[in-house]
Design a protein around this motif. Structure first.
Motif, PDB file in Angstrom:
ATOM      1  N   ALA A  26       0.805  -1.231   0.000  1.00 51.52           N
ATOM      2  CA  ALA A  26       0.000   0.000   0.000  1.00 51.52           C
ATOM      3  C   ALA A  26       0.840   1.284   0.000  1.00 51.52           C
ATOM      4  N   PRO A  27       1.906   1.388   0.794  1.00 51.36           N
ATOM      5  CA  PRO A  27       2.703   2.626   0.763  1.00 51.36           C
ATOM      6  C   PRO A  27       3.333   2.903  -0.604  1.00 51.36           C
ATOM      7  N   LEU A  28       3.470   1.854  -1.429  1.00 48.33           N
ATOM      8  CA  LEU A  28       4.051   2.008  -2.757  1.00 48.33           C
ATOM      9  C   LEU A  28       2.995   2.294  -3.817  1.00 48.33           C
ATOM     10  N   GLY A  29       1.712   2.313  -3.391  1.00 42.34           N
ATOM     11  CA  GLY A  29       0.632   2.580  -4.329  1.00 42.34           C
ATOM     12  C   GLY A  29       0.143   1.350  -5.079  1.00 42.34           C
ATOM     13  N   TRP A  30       0.371   0.168  -4.492  1.00 39.60           N
ATOM     14  CA  TRP A  30      -0.043  -1.086  -5.133  1.00 39.60           C
ATOM     15  C   TRP A  30      -0.814  -1.954  -4.145  1.00 39.60           C
ATOM     16  N   THR A  31      -1.564  -2.882  -4.703  1.00 42.80           N
ATOM     17  CA  THR A  31      -2.293  -3.858  -3.885  1.00 42.80           C
ATOM     18  C   THR A  31      -2.512  -5.113  -4.710  1.00 42.80           C
ATOM     19  N   ILE A  32      -2.748  -6.222  -4.054  1.00 42.33           N
ATOM     20  CA  ILE A  32      -3.234  -7.384  -4.797  1.00 42.33           C
ATOM     21  C   ILE A  32      -4.739  -7.184  -4.994  1.00 42.33           C
ATOM     22  N   CYS A  45      -3.334   1.176  -6.607  1.00 42.18           N
ATOM     23  CA  CYS A  45      -4.397   1.489  -5.650  1.00 42.18           C
ATOM     24  C   CYS A  45      -4.265   2.928  -5.178  1.00 42.18           C
ATOM     25  N   THR A  46      -5.330   3.430  -4.621  1.00 42.27           N
ATOM     26  CA  THR A  46      -5.331   4.758  -4.012  1.00 42.27           C
ATOM     27  C   THR A  46      -5.308   4.606  -2.495  1.00 42.27           C
ATOM     28  N   LYS A  47      -5.403   5.708  -1.791  1.00 44.85           N
ATOM     29  CA  LYS A  47      -5.354   5.654  -0.324  1.00 44.85           C
ATOM     30  C   LYS A  47      -6.736   5.545   0.312  1.00 44.85           C
ATOM     31  N   PHE A  48      -7.786   5.765  -0.494  1.00 46.93           N
ATOM     32  CA  PHE A  48      -9.111   5.822   0.096  1.00 46.93           C
ATOM     33  C   PHE A  48     -10.116   5.037  -0.750  1.00 46.93           C
ATOM     34  N   ILE A  49     -11.223   4.711  -0.117  1.00 53.26           N
ATOM     35  CA  ILE A  49     -12.350   4.070  -0.781  1.00 53.26           C
ATOM     36  C   ILE A  49     -13.627   4.796  -0.349  1.00 53.26           C
ATOM     37  N   LYS A  50     -14.533   5.002  -1.275  1.00 45.61           N
ATOM     38  CA  LYS A  50     -15.851   5.539  -0.939  1.00 45.61           C
ATOM     39  C   LYS A  50     -16.805   4.364  -0.808  1.00 45.61           C
ATOM     40  N   ASP A  55      -9.119   8.921  -5.202  1.00 44.63           N
ATOM     41  CA  ASP A  55      -7.785   9.487  -4.961  1.00 44.63           C
ATOM     42  C   ASP A  55      -7.716  10.227  -3.632  1.00 44.63           C
ATOM     43  N   GLU A  56      -8.613  11.177  -3.442  1.00 42.54           N
ATOM     44  CA  GLU A  56      -8.625  11.980  -2.231  1.00 42.54           C
ATOM     45  C   GLU A  56     -10.065  12.339  -1.861  1.00 42.54           C
ATOM     46  N   PRO A  57     -10.347  12.497  -0.583  1.00 43.41           N
ATOM     47  CA  PRO A  57     -11.681  12.965  -0.183  1.00 43.41           C
ATOM     48  C   PRO A  57     -11.946  14.369  -0.729  1.00 43.41           C
ATOM     49  N   GLN A  58     -13.177  14.612  -1.098  1.00 45.19           N
ATOM     50  CA  GLN A  58     -13.575  15.932  -1.545  1.00 45.19           C
ATOM     51  C   GLN A  58     -13.935  16.797  -0.333  1.00 45.19           C
ATOM     52  N   PRO A  59     -13.881  18.128  -0.482  1.00 41.73           N
ATOM     53  CA  PRO A  59     -14.279  18.997   0.639  1.00 41.73           C
ATOM     54  C   PRO A  59     -15.681  18.641   1.134  1.00 41.73           C
ATOM     55  N   ALA A  80     -26.432   5.758   2.797  1.00 44.32           N
ATOM     56  CA  ALA A  80     -25.390   6.702   3.201  1.00 44.32           C
ATOM     57  C   ALA A  80     -24.063   6.323   2.564  1.00 44.32           C
ATOM     58  N   SER A  81     -23.140   7.273   2.542  1.00 45.72           N
ATOM     59  CA  SER A  81     -21.799   7.055   1.996  1.00 45.72           C
ATOM     60  C   SER A  81     -20.781   7.686   2.930  1.00 45.72           C
ATOM     61  N   GLU A  82     -19.588   7.125   2.941  1.00 46.53           N
ATOM     62  CA  GLU A  82     -18.488   7.717   3.694  1.00 46.53           C
ATOM     63  C   GLU A  82     -17.168   7.278   3.075  1.00 46.53           C
ATOM     64  N   ILE A  83     -16.122   7.988   3.437  1.00 42.67           N
ATOM     65  CA  ILE A  83     -14.784   7.709   2.922  1.00 42.67           C
ATOM     66  C   ILE A  83     -14.006   6.944   3.991  1.00 42.67           C
ATOM     67  N   LEU A  84     -13.359   5.853   3.581  1.00 40.35           N
ATOM     68  CA  LEU A  84     -12.547   5.046   4.495  1.00 40.35           C
ATOM     69  C   LEU A  84     -11.120   4.958   3.957  1.00 40.35           C
ATOM     70  N   PRO A  85     -10.109   4.986   4.819  1.00 38.11           N
ATOM     71  CA  PRO A  85      -8.757   4.655   4.367  1.00 38.11           C
ATOM     72  C   PRO A  85      -8.748   3.234   3.808  1.00 38.11           C
TER      73      PRO A  85
END
Length: 534
Positions: free
Chosen positions: A166-172, A253-258, A304-308, A337-342
């Motif tokens: 994950a820190p390298l931007g990859w995942t299985i 992969c990105t850092k977040f999931i919606k 990619d990133e959470p929106q404001p 409902a929706s939320e952003i998770l790491p």
């Protein structure tokens, strides 16, 4: 907090009911298990107050073990020492197998890894008599971002692998939720995750296997170089050779999931929403049923990133509610409902509560005060929980507890949920869709088809008169009629003939014959059947 205390009281009463049943007139008594008053008190304490031992002994021990593993893996990864040592470690495996051959092939072989360290609820009887081969292979070997692969040893865990990638931007593409699940177990057994409706089972993201065979030779196989052996390895449970490495696909992969939560309030709506989500292009799909008619269907996609204004919920933090309890809260609001998770928090969302099994061991584990004070120690290692079970506790859990994952065509979802409700009435129930390709092997399908994993873990309701063997047999028969499959880490009471009808042994038998496995390894059934485990 009031609600947590009510859950604590309810579950304590259920466990107490089963304890008295098991001791006084239940299956243990029928099998000649008798206890005096002193023993009854001891068993009562061991079951109802096991949390004392877990909280004050297993949690600190688990924390120290995790701390040691973290720094050990970090140092090895940073120094890149694992790749250079892999060949010598594999040679030691080969030497042990050749020694077995030299000494006249006395008995079958198996790994020397103790049964309590595996994720199966039980330990193999065969471990007591088989020739044990040390396979100490625990490292990430190579991350190849040019070819989109990672090469790992079989005892690398999901927590270890996701922390490396994950820190390298990859995942299985498929990251099964529990940290302690290992690559070897997920290949030789099976693995699934909420992305499986896109990618299949864990075996379907593997590109290469390295194995030590019964004669001590080392082979590396792909679907092109040796398709028979490549497709026979999954679900073989170490009965074709010793897995020493695997090459697995990786994706960016990105850092977040919606994550989106949709409450449902009828069985028909649950089946409809889940089936539609499984056929969608969402990256992640999962369902949790809290009763036969109430559940929450979840879909998610990386961002990619959470929106404001977006809410970011770091559900992996020690003081956060257990994930399944958080999901259940959406039934109260009744709103989508929706939320952003790491991303890593999402991947390992069921680890802290071991799905929902931990509520039967530490009934107040989701209490806010407990989470604040001791949540950072959670969860206890599953292997430590197994290691410290007494024989009497094992027997009591066996007769009053069920752990099963049944894989059925998604078209049979409704009747499957009705059957589980009738026979066990265990909730929550986990739903995870997966695509089954038309590949050769144990799970052989004439054409690609969508299945669903129905996970049932917990204490059956007293009203269903749960009997482990009889109830599981009914479930197995139902699954076989649906042309489904049973995950084999759990109890299976099928006969050998029924097992061979459920799983296609055509390719497996051919490979075993070709590689002369008969003297070296037992068949899969002889390692996973209830008679082979205690």
């Amino acid at each position: 907090m009031c609600r947590s205390l009510k859950d604590f009281y309810r579950r304590s009463k259920i466990l107490h009911f089963y304890l008295l049943q098991a001791i006084s007139r239940g299956p243990l008594a029928a099998r000649g298990f008798r206890m005096g008053k002193g023993d009854q008190l001891l068993e009562h304490v061991l079951i109802k107050y096991r949390w004392l031992f877990v909280c004050f002994f297993l949690l600190p021990a688990s924390f120290l073990y995790e701390l040691w593993s973290y720094f050990r893996n970090l140092i090895v990864f940073k120094l890149s020492s694992a790749p250079g040592k892999h060949a010598s470690k594999v040679q030691k495996v080969q030497q042990q197998v050749r020694e077995w051959n030299k000494n006249g092939q006395q008995g079958h072989m198996c790994t020397a890894r103790p049964g309590w360290q595996t994720m199966s609820f039980r330990q193999g009887v065969y471990k007591k008599s088989f020739y044990k081969v040390e396979v100490n292979l625990v490292d990430v070997l190579e991350i190849d971002t040019e070819n989109n692969t990672v090469r790992v040893e079989p005892l690398v865990s999901m927590g270890q692998l996701s922390a490396s990638l994950a820190p390298l931007g990859w995942t299985i593409p498929i990251v099964p939720e529990i940290d302690d699940l290992t690559v070897g177990g997920l290949i030789l057994g099976t693995g699934i995750e909420s992305s499986s409706h896109q990618f299949g089972l864990f075996q379907h993201i593997c590109e290469e296997y390295e194995l030590v065979l019964a004669d001590g030779s080392l082979v590396t196989v792909t679907k092109d170089s040796d398709p028979d052996l490549f497709y026979a390895v999954p679900w073989s449970y170490g009965t074709l050779g010793f897995l020493t490495a695997a090459k697995i696909m990786i994706v960016p992969c990105t850092k977040f999931i919606k994550l989106n939560y949709k409450p449902v309030y009828s069985l028909n709506d649950a089946v409809k929403e889940f089936s539609e989500a499984s056929a969608s292009k969402n990256q992640f799909v999962e369902g949790i049923m809290f009763t036969l008619n109430k559940g929450v269907i979840m879909t998610g996609n990386m961002i990619d990133e959470p929106q404001p204004g977006d809410k970011v919920n770091k559900i992996g933090l020690w003081h956060k509610p257990w994930f399944f309890k958080h999901v259940e809260s959406f039934l109260v609001t009744g709103k989508t409902a929706s939320e952003i998770l790491p991303l890593r928090d999402y991947y390992h969302r069921h680890t802290r509560s071991i799905f929902w099994e931990l509520q039967d061991i530490v009934p107040f584990g989701n209490n806010r005060l407990f989470r604040l004070c001791m949540g950072w120690l959670m969860p206890p290692k599953i292997s430590f929980l197994k290691l410290t079970q007494t024989d009497a506790v094992k027997r009591l859990y066996e007769n009053n507890h069920i752990i099963q994952d049944m894989l059925v065509p998604i078209t049979n979802l409704k009747e499957s949920l009705q059957m589980f409700n009738k026979e066990t009435k265990v909730y929550p129930i986990w739903l995870c869709p997966f695509k089954l390709p038309a590949d050769p092997g144990m799970l052989c399908a004439p054409k690609e088809r969508m299945f669903v994993d129905i996970g049932v873990y917990g204490v059956p309701d007293p009203s269903v008169n749960f009997k482990p063997m009889e109830t599981t047999r009914k479930i197995e028969e139902f699954v076989q009629k649906c042309e489904g499959f049973q995950m084999l880490y759990a109890d299976t009471y099928t006969t050998k003939e029924e097992f061979r009808r459920m799983f296609d042994h055509t390719l497996y038998d051919r490979v075993r014959s070709k590689l002369a496995c008969t003297k070296a390894f037992p068949e899969v059934y002889d390692k996973v059947s209830r008679a082979a485990r205690y």
